[in-house]
Design an enzyme around this catalytic site. Structure first.
Site, short mmCIF file in Angstrom:
data_model
loop_
_atom_site.label_atom_id
_atom_site.label_comp_id
_atom_site.label_asym_id
_atom_site.label_seq_id
_atom_site.Cartn_x
_atom_site.Cartn_y
_atom_site.Cartn_z
N ASP A 156 0.83 -1.20 0.00
CA ASP A 156 0.00 0.00 0.00
C ASP A 156 0.88 1.26 0.00
O ASP A 156 0.59 2.24 -0.70
CB ASP A 156 -0.91 0.01 1.22
CG ASP A 156 -1.66 -1.30 1.39
OD1 ASP A 156 -2.35 -1.70 0.44
OD2 ASP A 156 -1.54 -1.92 2.46
N HIS A 184 -4.62 -3.30 6.65
CA HIS A 184 -4.41 -3.59 5.23
C HIS A 184 -5.75 -4.04 4.67
O HIS A 184 -6.02 -5.22 4.45
CB HIS A 184 -3.35 -4.69 5.06
CG HIS A 184 -3.15 -5.12 3.64
ND1 HIS A 184 -2.74 -4.25 2.66
CD2 HIS A 184 -3.33 -6.32 3.03
CE1 HIS A 184 -2.67 -4.90 1.51
NE2 HIS A 184 -3.02 -6.16 1.71
#
Length: 331
Positions: A156, A184
């Site tokens: 990410d 996440h």
């Protein structure tokens, strides 16, 4: 250095096996076709009995191979364990069923680490839901410091850097100090309030460089949050090489430290943090790393917009933990 990369069949596994190049012993396991790698490393591999895994991998690596289905061999004296495999969510599966299945997997992984690995082992959890899976593994290995467990939010982090770089027409290496806060998942908060970008030889704040607050607080965030789903929709498979690169970035920084003046994102235990995140969650924070020890970056200003986003993802993690831990004692 002894490595073990634990996964069922998957693109991330094969890609990461190509990419990892940090020691003279590379420990991994799989239950499918052998990795296509070329470096001369020593491998401990969990093959499926249907494959002549040891012979094939030995030919590919031109090196000795240990093929085993025994935990005492695979986990023995590990320095690094990368746990990639997890139960994916299937059509019609409730989230609590997904969490229950993964509690069983990561309780077993944690117990094996507890019994066989070095107490200094660094454990990186990739299999989703990564944050809660990592917390489960840590709880199942009580003699290993909980600070040794981390989960992957570097993918990410890298995606956030890439979005900023694309917008400004620079490379990702010109962008630093983006932050992924929290889970996440689609509630993660990609934050560039403290990020810098190099333009014409000078470092400037991302907000000052872009001068587009509405994009940074809207489309940028949702693009990073939903990038995984977009990749699956486009290629009918999850991210592979980008995820493998993120794993390597994560492990490299644990082992060799972060560059001076830079921080990275990593899911770690939240105990004692100064950002109002409840204790005993595996939450992604900005960290610096030195001597294989991470430290949360302190003193960053949190505005009301960020506070709301950070609290939302913390709430989701707390709910995941509560659901998962209902099953932990019986797993």
């Amino acid at each position: 250095m002894r490595w073990r990369v634990r996964q069922n069949p998957g693109n991330i596994n094969y890609s990461s096996q190509r990419a990892l190049r940090l020691g003279d012993e590379h420990f991994l396991s799989s239950r499918a076709r052998p990795p296509q790698v070329s470096s001369a490393v020593k491998v401990t591999w969990f093959p499926d009995a249907r494959f002549a895994g040891a012979e094939i991998v030995r030919a590919l690596l031109n090196h000795d191979v240990i093929a085993t289905d025994k935990e005492d061999v695979a986990f023995k004296d590990l320095d690094v364990a990368i746990l990639v495999g997890s139960m994916p969510r299937r059509d019609g599966m409730e989230r609590k069923d997904l969490l229950k299945a993964n509690v069983k997997i990561f309780k077993c992984q944690g117990a094996a680490l507890e019994k066989y690995a070095k107490k200094s082992v660094k454990v990186i959890v990739v299999g989703n839901p990564a944050n809660t899976n990592c917390l489960t593994a840590a709880k199942s290995a009580p003699s290993i410091p909980k600070e040794n467990f981390s989960c992957l939010t570097r993918l990410d982090h890298n995606r956030a850097k890439a979005q900023i770089a694309l917008k400004l027409g620079v490379t990702s290496d010109d962008v630093k100090n983006v932050i992924i806060w929290g889970n996440h998942s689609s509630t993660q908060y990609p934050d560039v309030s403290h990020a810098k970008v190099k333009l014409q030889g000078k470092e400037v704040g991302v907000y000052d460089a872009l001068k587009d607050d509405s994009w940074l607080k809207g489309e940028f965030i949702t693009t990073v949050q939903q990038r995984g789903a977009a990749v699956i929709k486009a290629r009918k498979l999850s991210s592979a090489m980008s995820a493998a690169k993120a794993i390597c970035d994560h492990v490299r920084d644990i082992w060799f430290g972060t560059p001076e003046g830079e921080f990275v994102s990593m899911g770690i235990i939240s105990d004692g943090n100064s950002y109002g995140v409840p204790d005993d969650l595996l939450y992604s924070f900005p960290v610096t790393i030195k001597n294989k020890t991470w430290k949360i970056v302190e003193g960053l200003t949190i505005n009301d917009f960020s506070r709301e986003k950070m609290d939302l993802t913390a709430k989701e993690l707390a709910e995941e933990k509560e659901t998962a831990f209902e099953f932990l004692s019986s797993a």
